[in-house]
Scaffold this motif. Sequence first.
Motif, PDB file in Angstrom:
ATOM      1  N   LEU A   8       0.870  -1.171   0.000  1.00  0.00           N
ATOM      2  CA  LEU A   8       0.000   0.000   0.000  1.00  0.00           C
ATOM      3  C   LEU A   8       0.907   1.220   0.000  1.00  0.00           C
ATOM      4  O   LEU A   8       1.885   1.265   0.751  1.00  0.00           O
ATOM      5  N   ILE A  10       0.923   5.797  -0.611  1.00  0.00           N
ATOM      6  CA  ILE A  10       0.213   7.059  -0.817  1.00  0.00           C
ATOM      7  C   ILE A  10       1.054   7.904  -1.761  1.00  0.00           C
ATOM      8  O   ILE A  10       2.246   8.118  -1.528  1.00  0.00           O
ATOM      9  N   LEU A  11       0.424   8.378  -2.818  1.00  0.00           N
ATOM     10  CA  LEU A  11       1.098   9.219  -3.808  1.00  0.00           C
ATOM     11  C   LEU A  11       0.159  10.374  -4.141  1.00  0.00           C
ATOM     12  O   LEU A  11      -0.988  10.133  -4.557  1.00  0.00           O
ATOM     13  N   GLU A  14      -3.367  10.180  -2.657  1.00  0.00           N
ATOM     14  CA  GLU A  14      -4.252   9.089  -3.060  1.00  0.00           C
ATOM     15  C   GLU A  14      -3.620   7.746  -2.723  1.00  0.00           C
ATOM     16  O   GLU A  14      -2.424   7.540  -2.940  1.00  0.00           O
ATOM     17  N   ALA A  15      -4.432   6.823  -2.229  1.00  0.00           N
ATOM     18  CA  ALA A  15      -3.961   5.486  -1.868  1.00  0.00           C
ATOM     19  C   ALA A  15      -3.944   4.580  -3.096  1.00  0.00           C
ATOM     20  O   ALA A  15      -4.872   4.607  -3.911  1.00  0.00           O
ATOM     21  N   HIS A  16      -2.892   3.808  -3.204  1.00  0.00           N
ATOM     22  CA  HIS A  16      -2.736   2.820  -4.274  1.00  0.00           C
ATOM     23  C   HIS A  16      -2.250   1.527  -3.629  1.00  0.00           C
ATOM     24  O   HIS A  16      -1.587   1.558  -2.590  1.00  0.00           O
ATOM     25  N   SER A  17      -2.560   0.419  -4.245  1.00  0.00           N
ATOM     26  CA  SER A  17      -2.087  -0.856  -3.710  1.00  0.00           C
ATOM     27  C   SER A  17      -1.861  -1.842  -4.839  1.00  0.00           C
ATOM     28  O   SER A  17      -2.408  -1.699  -5.934  1.00  0.00           O
ATOM     29  N   PHE A  18      -1.034  -2.834  -4.553  1.00  0.00           N
ATOM     30  CA  PHE A  18      -0.824  -3.936  -5.480  1.00  0.00           C
ATOM     31  C   PHE A  18      -0.311  -5.134  -4.701  1.00  0.00           C
ATOM     32  O   PHE A  18       0.093  -5.016  -3.550  1.00  0.00           O
ATOM     33  N   ILE A  43       7.413   3.089  -9.163  1.00  0.00           N
ATOM     34  CA  ILE A  43       6.377   4.098  -9.415  1.00  0.00           C
ATOM     35  C   ILE A  43       6.938   5.416  -9.958  1.00  0.00           C
ATOM     36  O   ILE A  43       6.180   6.317 -10.274  1.00  0.00           O
ATOM     37  N   PRO A  47       7.137   7.713  -2.654  1.00  0.00           N
ATOM     38  CA  PRO A  47       5.772   7.894  -2.148  1.00  0.00           C
ATOM     39  C   PRO A  47       5.786   8.682  -0.833  1.00  0.00           C
ATOM     40  O   PRO A  47       6.803   8.755  -0.142  1.00  0.00           O
ATOM     41  N   TYR A  50       4.337   4.375   2.682  1.00  0.00           N
ATOM     42  CA  TYR A  50       4.160   3.037   2.129  1.00  0.00           C
ATOM     43  C   TYR A  50       4.148   2.016   3.266  1.00  0.00           C
ATOM     44  O   TYR A  50       4.664   2.264   4.355  1.00  0.00           O
TER      45      TYR A  50
END
Length: 64
Positions: A8, A10-11, A14-18, A43, A47, A50
């Motif tokens: 997880l 934050i960029l 906004e939160a992003h995950s993979f 990325i 970030p 993370y």
Amino acid sequence: MVTLLLVLFILDGEAHSFAVQTNGPAECLVLESKIGDALPKLIGRKPEFYAAKCADLKPFLTAS
């Protein structure tokens, strides 16, 4: 059993995950420990925050 590295980050607020499937718990722990160095390369920049954690997934069947 399948072992995944869950990430997880934050960029720009906004939160992003993979998730990444690994070849087992040992490899996952190595990737987890190196995610701080690898994530900016993946990325394209550092970030704001993370977190990463290994998880074992156990398959199961559901009634249909």
